[in-house]
Design an enzyme around this catalytic site. Structure first.
Site, short mmCIF file in Angstrom:
data_model
loop_
_atom_site.label_atom_id
_atom_site.label_comp_id
_atom_site.label_asym_id
_atom_site.label_seq_id
_atom_site.Cartn_x
_atom_site.Cartn_y
_atom_site.Cartn_z
N GLU A 4 50.36 48.11 38.66
CA GLU A 4 49.79 49.38 38.17
C GLU A 4 50.93 50.34 37.81
O GLU A 4 51.88 50.48 38.55
CB GLU A 4 48.90 49.98 39.27
CG GLU A 4 48.18 51.22 38.84
CD GLU A 4 47.52 51.06 37.48
OE1 GLU A 4 46.65 50.19 37.35
OE2 GLU A 4 47.89 51.78 36.54
N LYS A 27 57.55 45.50 37.08
CA LYS A 27 57.06 46.68 37.81
C LYS A 27 58.20 47.34 38.58
O LYS A 27 58.42 48.55 38.50
CB LYS A 27 55.92 46.28 38.75
CG LYS A 27 55.45 47.37 39.67
CD LYS A 27 54.85 48.55 38.93
CE LYS A 27 54.79 49.77 39.81
NZ LYS A 27 54.31 50.96 39.13
N CYS A 80 56.79 55.44 45.91
CA CYS A 80 57.24 54.19 45.30
C CYS A 80 58.68 54.10 44.82
O CYS A 80 59.30 53.07 44.97
CB CYS A 80 56.30 53.83 44.16
SG CYS A 80 54.65 53.49 44.79
P1 NAD Z 1 47.76 53.67 50.04
O1 NAD Z 1 48.50 53.62 51.32
O2 NAD Z 1 47.27 54.97 49.51
O3 NAD Z 1 46.47 52.71 50.15
C1 NAD Z 1 46.50 51.42 50.67
C2 NAD Z 1 45.20 51.20 51.46
O4 NAD Z 1 45.12 49.81 51.83
C3 NAD Z 1 45.10 51.99 52.75
O5 NAD Z 1 43.96 52.84 52.72
C4 NAD Z 1 44.99 50.91 53.85
O6 NAD Z 1 44.10 51.27 54.91
C5 NAD Z 1 44.44 49.74 53.07
N1 NAD Z 1 44.67 48.43 53.69
C6 NAD Z 1 45.83 47.92 54.14
N2 NAD Z 1 45.65 46.66 54.60
C7 NAD Z 1 44.35 46.38 54.44
C8 NAD Z 1 43.55 45.23 54.72
N3 NAD Z 1 44.08 44.10 55.23
N4 NAD Z 1 42.22 45.28 54.44
C9 NAD Z 1 41.68 46.40 53.92
N5 NAD Z 1 42.38 47.51 53.62
C10 NAD Z 1 43.70 47.50 53.88
O7 NAD Z 1 48.69 52.95 48.97
P2 NAD Z 1 48.72 53.21 47.39
O8 NAD Z 1 49.52 54.42 47.08
O9 NAD Z 1 47.35 53.06 46.84
O10 NAD Z 1 49.62 51.97 46.93
C11 NAD Z 1 49.10 50.65 46.98
C12 NAD Z 1 50.06 49.74 46.23
O11 NAD Z 1 50.15 50.14 44.85
C13 NAD Z 1 51.51 49.77 46.75
O12 NAD Z 1 52.04 48.48 46.63
C14 NAD Z 1 52.21 50.71 45.79
O13 NAD Z 1 53.58 50.40 45.66
C15 NAD Z 1 51.50 50.42 44.49
N6 NAD Z 1 51.48 51.53 43.52
C16 NAD Z 1 51.26 52.82 43.94
C17 NAD Z 1 51.19 53.84 43.00
C18 NAD Z 1 50.95 55.27 43.42
O14 NAD Z 1 51.05 56.14 42.56
N7 NAD Z 1 50.64 55.57 44.65
C19 NAD Z 1 51.31 53.55 41.64
C20 NAD Z 1 51.52 52.24 41.25
C21 NAD Z 1 51.60 51.23 42.20
C1 UGA Z 2 55.80 56.76 39.45
C2 UGA Z 2 55.83 56.19 38.03
O1 UGA Z 2 55.93 57.26 37.09
C3 UGA Z 2 54.58 55.37 37.76
O2 UGA Z 2 54.66 54.76 36.47
C4 UGA Z 2 54.44 54.30 38.83
O3 UGA Z 2 53.24 53.57 38.64
C5 UGA Z 2 54.43 54.95 40.19
O4 UGA Z 2 55.64 55.71 40.37
C6 UGA Z 2 54.38 53.97 41.32
O5 UGA Z 2 54.73 52.81 41.18
O6 UGA Z 2 54.01 54.47 42.39
P1 UGA Z 2 54.66 58.83 40.65
O7 UGA Z 2 55.66 58.56 41.71
O8 UGA Z 2 53.24 58.96 41.03
O9 UGA Z 2 54.72 57.67 39.53
O10 UGA Z 2 55.05 60.17 39.86
P2 UGA Z 2 56.21 60.53 38.80
O11 UGA Z 2 55.63 61.39 37.77
O12 UGA Z 2 56.94 59.33 38.34
O13 UGA Z 2 57.19 61.41 39.68
C7 UGA Z 2 58.00 60.84 40.70
C8 UGA Z 2 58.98 61.87 41.20
O14 UGA Z 2 59.98 62.12 40.22
C9 UGA Z 2 58.35 63.22 41.52
O15 UGA Z 2 58.91 63.74 42.70
C10 UGA Z 2 58.70 64.06 40.32
O16 UGA Z 2 58.75 65.44 40.60
C11 UGA Z 2 60.07 63.52 39.99
N1 UGA Z 2 60.46 63.74 38.58
C12 UGA Z 2 59.75 63.18 37.56
C13 UGA Z 2 61.60 64.50 38.31
O17 UGA Z 2 62.27 65.00 39.24
N2 UGA Z 2 61.97 64.69 37.01
C14 UGA Z 2 61.28 64.15 35.97
O18 UGA Z 2 61.70 64.38 34.80
C15 UGA Z 2 60.14 63.39 36.25
#
Ligand code: NAD
Ligand code: UGA
Length: 483
Positions: free
Chosen positions: A174, A229, A285
């Site tokens: 994602e 990713k 992340c």
């Molecule tokens: P999160 O911690 O918000 O959510 C994960 C959820 O999974 C939790 O609610 C937890 O209770 C649940 N969980 C864990 N083990 C489980 C199980 N065995 N059965 C059922 N539920 C279970 O995490 P997130 O931010 O949604 O991130 C999830 C993944 O996506 C990570 O690998 C992260 O790196 C990736 N990712 C996150 C973002 C972001 O912006 N947060 C963006 C892109 C990718």
């Molecule tokens: C980031 C990536 O942008 C997503 O594409 C990715 O899916 C995600 O991580 C993930 O794998 O979790 P996110 O962390 O939600 O998304 O937010 P961003 O907008 O990337 O910001 C990350 C951090 O960088 C923030 O603290 C933001 O303030 C900072 N940032 C961003 C800067 O300091 N300068 C910039 O120009 C942009």
């Protein structure tokens, strides 16, 4: 080759990714039943809250998307086994934090939740099931997921209970960013699907095709998808560390980092996005994924490559400590007992997420120095701030009274400020650490009247107008500006 269309989806993990992603799939594909499951009962209860302002994730536009599908073809539940058993496709969208102990501690991803999901899918799946890695994972994790699923196939066949379940594993990372998740999901730059089973890839592509143009759906092998990713996040974070390193040089030389960012960003080969200097990147992340990359590089015997990427994280940590120490220096070398207003605790605007927020390290350093912090954030709860700072809130002091006993003893304390007026009253300095839009339109002369002088504004997000601050009689430090 199984080509039946997908009718039922299960997503394990109702977090920042699972919830919004599945809500958009359900919204765009009304003929597919989507069940989002999680072990966390409180989180599922919040997703089911009739009041859409109580969803566990704050994302602009998410309430409307959930409101349209919930109860129709979108369900949130804790019944993980049943949701797996009835699904044609299972997304694994659980947390993959950095390991805190054991082999690879501090760098490698902790895959225990992913492995638990694979085992649960192996146990509960019926018929042919496509398993989709949505979590961000180290390269070749799909191998482990496949091995677990295949072991269950063999065991079931051994028990002769009819045709054993069968599985295809796909990687579909994602790319949404928090704060813009709904727009990112509805109009993604690309959707990436990695796999070996052409029919499974097309089944997943068929879902995205409901709203994503065909040319934006990229198909690769499993390992390219997993590595893309990690690499995408590493490249984005690298730009931020690069511009933050230049910001420090700007402050020393009289250049202005905003002007430099504009000048270099207009070169189309560089591009203008992700060149905003600030208090360093936060979020769950960037740091975790780079450290994961660093671990992989070491594992594959590439220490120079590991060192290169690790420096992106080091620079980020340095930037946060640098900001905290320059605040101390500007305030006559001590903040002990001084009241400072912190505006913004979330790691970026438009989210309630504080994971790895720069405010945690900056506030932590100032508390170490004995500061009294009034912390304001429009979406982050006081309980969350207390957990992040590992320090319970104290009650707000009387702004007119002298320093409290704790302040005099040099102990750092903090309290949640309900509004900006309360935060700044009696403060020696205001620190802007998150770029919430409301911080762009503050009445600085009104604020100056409430502060103790000489008073400072530290703008780590470039949201204020320098002339307005100075005409209000306040001193200003802006990131990347010699002042
Ligand atoms: P999160 O911690 O918000 O959510 C994960 C959820 O999974 C939790 O609610 C937890 O209770 C649940 N969980 C864990 N083990 C489980 C199980 N065995 N059965 C059922 N539920 C279970 O995490 P997130 O931010 O949604 O991130 C999830 C993944 O996506 C990570 O690998 C992260 O790196 C990736 N990712 C996150 C973002 C972001 O912006 N947060 C963006 C892109 C990718
Ligand atoms: C980031 C990536 O942008 C997503 O594409 C990715 O899916 C995600 O991580 C993930 O794998 O979790 P996110 O962390 O939600 O998304 O937010 P961003 O907008 O990337 O910001 C990350 C951090 O960088 C923030 O603290 C933001 O303030 C900072 N940032 C961003 C800067 O300091 N300068 C910039 O120009 C942009």
């Amino acid at each position: 080759m199984n080509t039946a269309p997908i009718r039922s989806i299960c997503c394990i993990g109702a977090g920042y990714v699972g919830g919004p992603t599945m809500a958009v799939i359900a919204d765009r594909c009304p003929e597919i039943q989507v069940k989002v499951v999680d072990l966390n009962e409180a989180r599922i209860a919040a997703w089911n809250d009739p009041d859409l302002s109580c969803l566990p994730v704050y994302e602009p536009g998410l309430d409307a998307v959930v409101g349209r599908s919930r109860g129709r073809n979108l369900q949130f539940s804790t019944d993980v086994d049943r949701a797996i058993a009835t699904a044609d496709m299972v997304f694994i969208s659980v947390n993959t934090p950095t390991k805190t102990k054991g082999l690879g501690a501090g760098q490698a991803s902790d895959l225990r939740w992913v492995e638990a999901c694979a085992r649960q899918v192996a146990k509960c799946a019926r018929g042919h099931t496509i398993v989709v890695e949505k979590s961000t994972l180290p390269v070749r994790t799909a191998e482990a997921v496949k091995a677990i699923l295949e072991a269950s196939q063999l065991a079931e066949a051994g028990e002769q209970k009819g045709p054993p379940p069968s599985f295809s594993v796909l990687s579909n990372p994602e790319f949404l960013a928090e704060g813009t998740a709904i727009a990112d999901l509805e109009q993604p730059d690309r959707v990436l699907i990695g796999g070996e089973d052409a029919a499974a890839i097309e089944a997943l592509a068929g879902i995205y095709q409901q709203w994503v143009p065909q040319e934006r759906i990229l198909r690769t092998n499993l390992w390219s998808s997993e590595l893309s990713k990690l690499t995408a996040n590493a490249f984005l974070a690298q730009r931020i560390s690069s511009i933050n390193s230049v910001a420090a040089l700007c402050e020393a030389t009289g250049a202005d980092v905003r002007e430099v960012a504009l000048a270099i960003g207009t070169d189309r080969r560089i591009g203008s996005r992700f060149l905003q200097s600030g208090p360093g990147f936060g979020g769950s992340c960037f740091k975790k994924d780079i450290l994961n990359l660093v671990y992989l590089c070491h594992h594959f015997g590439l220490p120079e490559v590991a060192e290169y990427w690790e420096s992106v994280v080091h620079l980020n940590t340095w930037q946060q400590h640098r900001i905290a120490s320059l605040v101390v220096r500007k305030l006559f070398g001590t903040v002990s007992g001084k009241r400072l207003a912190i505006l913004g605790f979330a790691f970026k605007a438009d989210t309630n997420d504080t994971r790895e927020a720069p405010a945690i390290r900056i506030a932590g350093d100032l508390l170490e120095e004995g500061a009294q912090l009034a912390i304001h954030d429009p979406k982050v709860s006081a309980e969350q701030i207390a957990r992040d700072l590992n320090l319970p809130a104290s009650s707000a002091p009387d702004a007119e009274a002298g320093p409290t006993r704790a302040a005099l003893s040099g102990e750092g304390t903090w309290w949640p400020a309900a509004n900006i007026t309360d935060a700044v009253r009696g403060a020696d300095a205001v620190l802007i650490l998150t770029e919430w839009s409301q911080y762009r339109q503050l009445d600085w002369s009104g604020i100056a009247a409430l502060m103790r002088h000489p008073a400072w504004v530290f703008d780590a997000r470039s949201v204020v107008d320098p002339a307005t601050i100075r005409s209000a009689g306040l001193s200003l430090w802006r990131v990347g500006d010699a002042g």
